[in-house]
Every structure is written in structure tokens, then in C-alpha cells.
Design an enzyme around this catalytic site. Structure first.
Site, PDB file in Angstrom:
ATOM      1  CD1 TRP A 133      -2.749   1.498   0.552  1.00 16.33           C
ATOM      2  CD2 TRP A 133      -2.054   1.774   2.672  1.00 16.33           C
ATOM      3  NE1 TRP A 133      -3.514   2.474   1.123  1.00 16.33           N
ATOM      4  CE2 TRP A 133      -3.112   2.662   2.416  1.00 16.33           C
ATOM      5  CE3 TRP A 133      -1.465   1.767   3.934  1.00 16.33           C
ATOM      6  CZ2 TRP A 133      -3.587   3.548   3.387  1.00 16.33           C
ATOM      7  CZ3 TRP A 133      -1.938   2.629   4.887  1.00 16.33           C
ATOM      8  CH2 TRP A 133      -2.988   3.519   4.617  1.00 16.33           C
ATOM      9  CG  ASP A 214      -1.526  -2.569   7.933  1.00 12.45           C
ATOM     10  OD1 ASP A 214      -2.412  -2.318   8.775  1.00 12.45           O
ATOM     11  OD2 ASP A 214      -1.427  -1.978   6.839  1.00 12.45           O
ATOM     12  CE  LYS A 249     -10.429   0.100   3.476  1.00 14.45           C
ATOM     13  NZ  LYS A 249      -9.062   0.192   3.728  1.00 14.45           N
TER      14      LYS A 249
HETATM   15  C1  PLP Z   1      -3.052  -2.135   3.821  1.00 14.46           C
HETATM   16  C2  PLP Z   1      -3.741  -1.027   4.515  1.00 14.46           C
HETATM   17  N1  PLP Z   1      -3.343  -0.668   5.746  1.00 14.46           N
HETATM   18  C3  PLP Z   1      -3.926   0.327   6.421  1.00 14.46           C
HETATM   19  C4  PLP Z   1      -4.972   1.030   5.875  1.00 14.46           C
HETATM   20  C5  PLP Z   1      -5.515   2.156   6.701  1.00 14.46           C
HETATM   21  O1  PLP Z   1      -6.840   2.248   6.892  1.00 14.46           O
HETATM   22  P1  PLP Z   1      -7.515   3.408   7.719  1.00 14.46           P
HETATM   23  O2  PLP Z   1      -6.501   4.405   8.125  1.00 14.46           O
HETATM   24  O3  PLP Z   1      -8.544   3.957   6.822  1.00 14.46           O
HETATM   25  O4  PLP Z   1      -8.108   2.723   8.925  1.00 14.46           O
HETATM   26  C6  PLP Z   1      -5.438   0.704   4.591  1.00 14.46           C
HETATM   27  C7  PLP Z   1      -6.527   1.456   3.969  1.00 14.46           C
HETATM   28  O5  PLP Z   1      -6.778   1.409   2.802  1.00 14.46           O
HETATM   29  C8  PLP Z   1      -4.807  -0.358   3.906  1.00 14.46           C
HETATM   30  O6  PLP Z   1      -5.205  -0.736   2.690  1.00 14.46           O
END
Ligand code: PLP
Length: 401
Positions: A133, A214, A249
Site C-alpha cells: 500500500w 498490518d 473496512k
Molecule cells: C493495507 C492497509 N493498511 C492500512 C490502511 C488504513 O486504513 P484506515 O486508516 O482507513 O483505517 C489501509 C486502507 O486502505 C490499507 O489498505
């Protein structure tokens, strides 16, 4: 003499935002946006889950103050989220080796993790999968940490480069933090299988590198319990790990910014020390965590009926994505394109690379109003019964040249 802000140059927009803007302007009623990073239901909406709506009503009725939360955040949320991440009764939890602190989303947790690693050892190198990501790299670089990547995704076979990855991890040691996606890898959808996870966790224990896991899609791959396998294995084998959880999510509460960092230390006293460091870091970053979303999830996960409802909703989202993967493979394979898309069914979560060239991606966009990024990463949840046949017809036309 120029003024301070004159030194700043505009940052080029994220390519995905450019695609979003072009999509918004497109008047073709058949247009499809495959680039977006959020779950969509059959009607194309990012739903509010009924379990969350009900818990939110109860939270509003119960709430008596909007004074600051303490630095750890909503403590009932923290314990519920660590039960989800480690499994209730996990030795790391019962022995007091885990401390969980609520953060603004998974991104907030990752930034706190980065700051914590920097405080512990400023010379640490963080190793992320290639690809990962993109925000991972941005977050670690903002915290001033050195970064490298390890091999992960094989573009020619659309599968895991397991041996290449292990070769690199075998060279790592105590000065390294290795970032893993617990499940539903973003962007490639490929995960190690259970035996491979076990071997990776054994290697972490042997080599002494710090696993940073993560977990942004728990429940979207095989199930809520099944998807924390990596966390359970690392926690059982390694003295120290860090887990970053996102509820964006799996509770569909993206904008409420709900997440947590869990730190496992070698003993309960050390875990307590580390938590004080986390509080000192968050204090000078955002001071106190937000209450709304975590207070809702706290109520939800402490109510049996709501928890059952939520588990069914997560199973529904997972089932819809897996159903779309299967139906995409079936529809394309009957069209004799000469290309094999069966990998889509071996991958999981919202994202996969379609394995298209940039020219093919552009043709989909320009001729058929089907929008995605040049890497051909698509969000499988963007498909529905109303657009899947149009997509397959368009893809087949492009593939047949
Ligand atoms: C791999 C991964 N880690 C962390 C996140 C972080 O999500 P958020 O900050 O929206 O909770 C995302 C969001 O797309 C993600 O795809």
C-alpha cells in the site's frame, strides 16, 4: 527575501484522484470506477452496517459527556479489538504482554508504530513487501525511518514469490522491522498459506527481526478468526511484535477513523513501559484519540446479538467479493481470450492486479469508460450484477486487440 510559504511547491495529485476526477466528468451511463479503495455493495454503495447503526443509536443515548478520553482511548474498545486480533484467551493477552492503544484509523496506528520504532532504534530499517500500500512507504518515511522492500508478488504467475521473500528475510535481524499484511494484501490480494506463515514466524523468532503486522481487512479473506493466524503465530513465537488494526473496512466506519496499535513485549512490565512511550508520542502528535467510532464498536462487540449480526455482515461482504471473483473467472474463461484469469479466485480481499498493460488500461478507460490506475489494480467490490457483463465484454474486446 522570499516568505516562508513561498518555498513550497504544489504536490502532484495522487494518480487515483486524477482518475476519480475524470470518472466524475464522464457522462457514459455504463462507466465503472475500479480504482476506489472502499467496499461497495451490490447497489454500488459503501453501506452503513445495521449492527453499527444500532450500536451507534445506543451510544448516542448513553453518552453523557464529550470531555477528553484518556490517552489509551476507549478501553473497552481496546480490549475488544485485541481479542479480535489475538483471539480471546491468547497467552500474550492473559500474561499481560499486550498493550493496545486506540488510534485514528489504521493509518494513525501505523504512524504511531513508526514513531515508536524510531524512538526505540532510530537506525531501524523497515522492510515492506514489493508491492505494498503506497501510504506505508510515505508513513515510514515521514517518521524518518530507512526503508527497503522484500520480494513478494510475481507478476508473471500472479502469485507469491515465497522463496525469494524468504531469502531476503533470512538476512534480516534485530535492527530490522518487517511489515506484513495479515490478510487480503493491498494491492495484490496474495497471502502466504498457513504453512508459509508458520515458517515466516519461525524465521522471525530465529533471526530476531521485529514483525509489524498490518491488519486492515480482518474477516475479508477466510473469516474473522482465520484471518488473525499471522498475529497468533508471531505472538506465540516472538518476544516482541506490533499489530496495527483498522476497523475502517470490516465495520465500514471509514470516516469515523477507528483503529488501534497493539504492542506485544517480552513481559508485562516492559509492555507497561512501552505503553507510556506510546502515550508520550501520541500526546505530541494528536494529543487525544477520537471517541465516537470506537465507543460505537465497544458497544457492538460487547453485545452478543449485535456481534452475531456484525459477523454475518462481514461474512456477507466476504462472500460477495469471493462470489464476484468466481463469477469473473467463469465469465472470462468462457470467452477464449488466451489469457488465464484463474488467479483471481486464488487471491482474496478487495484488490487484485488484472495483469493488463498500460495500453490496455488506457483503452478500457478511453473506449469503455472503465477507470482504474495504470498498474491495473482493481477493487473487485466495484463489480455487481449490473456491470460485470459490460466489464467482461469490454475486457475481452481489449484483450482480443
Ligand atoms: C493495507 C492497509 N493498511 C492500512 C490502511 C488504513 O486504513 P484506515 O486508516 O482507513 O483505517 C489501509 C486502507 O486502505 C490499507 O489498505
Amino acid at each position: 527575501m522570499s516568505t516562508m510559504l513561498e518555498q513550497l511547491k504544489a504536490v502532484p495529485p495522487d494518480p487515483i484522484l486524477g482518475i476519480l476526477a475524470a470518472f466524475a466528468k464522464d457522462t457514459n451511463p455504463l462507466k465503472i470506477d475500479l480504482g476506489i479503495g472502499v467496499y461497495r455493495d451490490e447497489t454500488g454503495q459503501t453501506p452503513m452496517l445495521p449492527s453499527v447503526i444500532e450500536a451507534e443509536k445506543r451510544m448516542i443515548a448513553r453518552q453523557t459527556s464529550k470531555s477528553y478520553l484518556g490517552p489509551p482511548g476507549v478501553t473497552g474498545f481496546n480490549s475488544a479489538v485485541s481479542d479480535l486480533a489475538f483471539g480471546p484467551g491468547n497467552e500474550a493477552l492473559t500474561s499481560g504482554r499486550v498493550r493496545t492503544v486506540q488510534t485514528p484509523g489504521g493509518t494513525g496506528a501505523l504512524r504511531v508504530a513508526a514513531d515508536l520504532i524510531k524512538s526505540a532504534n532510530p537506525d531501524t530499517t523497515v522492510w515492506a513487501s514489493d508491492p505494498t500500500w503506497p501510504n506505508h512507504l510515505a508513513i515510514f518515511s515521514a517518521a524518518g525511518l530507512a526503508q527497503q522492500t522484500y520480494p513478494y508478488f510475481d507478476k508473471t504467475t500472479s502469485s507469491l514469490r515465497y522463496e525469494d521473500m524468504m531469502d531476503v528475510l533470512r538476512q534480516r535481524g534485530p535492527g530490522d522491522a518487517i511489515l506484513f499484511h495479515a490478510c487480503c494484501h493491498n494491492p495484490c490480494g496474495v497471502s502466504p498459506d498457513p504453512a508459509q506463515w508458520e515458517a515466516i514466524a519461525d524465521l522471525a523468532a530465529k533471526r530476531g527481526f521485529l514483525p509489524l503486522i498490518d491488519m486492515a481487512y480482518q474477516g475479508f479473506e477466510r473469516g474473522i478468526e482465520e484471518d488473525n493466524l499471522a498475529v497468533r503465530l508471531f505472538a506465540a513465537k516472538c518476544p516482541e511484535i506490533i499489530v496495527t488494526s483498522s476497523c475502517s473496512k470490516n465495520f465500514s466506519v471509514y470516516r469515523d477513523r477507528v483503529g488501534a496499535i497493539s504492542i506485544v513485549a517480552s513481559n508485562a512490565a516492559k509492555a507497561g513501559d512501552v505503553e507510556t512511550v506510546v502515550h508520550a508520542l501520541t500526546r505530541k502528535n494528536y494529543s487525544m484519540p477520537p471517541a465516537h467510532g470506537p465507543a460505537v464498536i465497544d458497544i457492538l462487540l460487547h453485545d452478543e446479538a449485535l456481534t452475531r449480526m456484525w459477523r454475518d455482515e462481514v461474512a456477507g461482504m466476504r462472500g460477495r467479493i469471493n462470489g464476484l471473483r468466481a463469477s469473473m473467472v467463469e465469465k472470462i474463461s468462457s470467452r477464449n481470450t488466451g489469457r488465464d484469469f484463474s488467479f483471481l479466485q486464488r487471491q482474496s480481499g478487495m484488490f487484485s492486479f488484472l495483469g493488463l498493460s498500460v495500453a490496455e488500461v488506457r483503452r478500457l478507460r478511453e473506449e469503455f469508460s472503465i477507470y482504474t490506475v495504470d498498474s491495473a489494480r482493481v477493487n473487485i467490490a466495484s463489480f455487481n450484477q449490473g456491470n460485470i457483463d459490460y466489464f467482461v465484454d469490454s475486457l475481452v474486446t481489449v484483450l482480443k486487440g
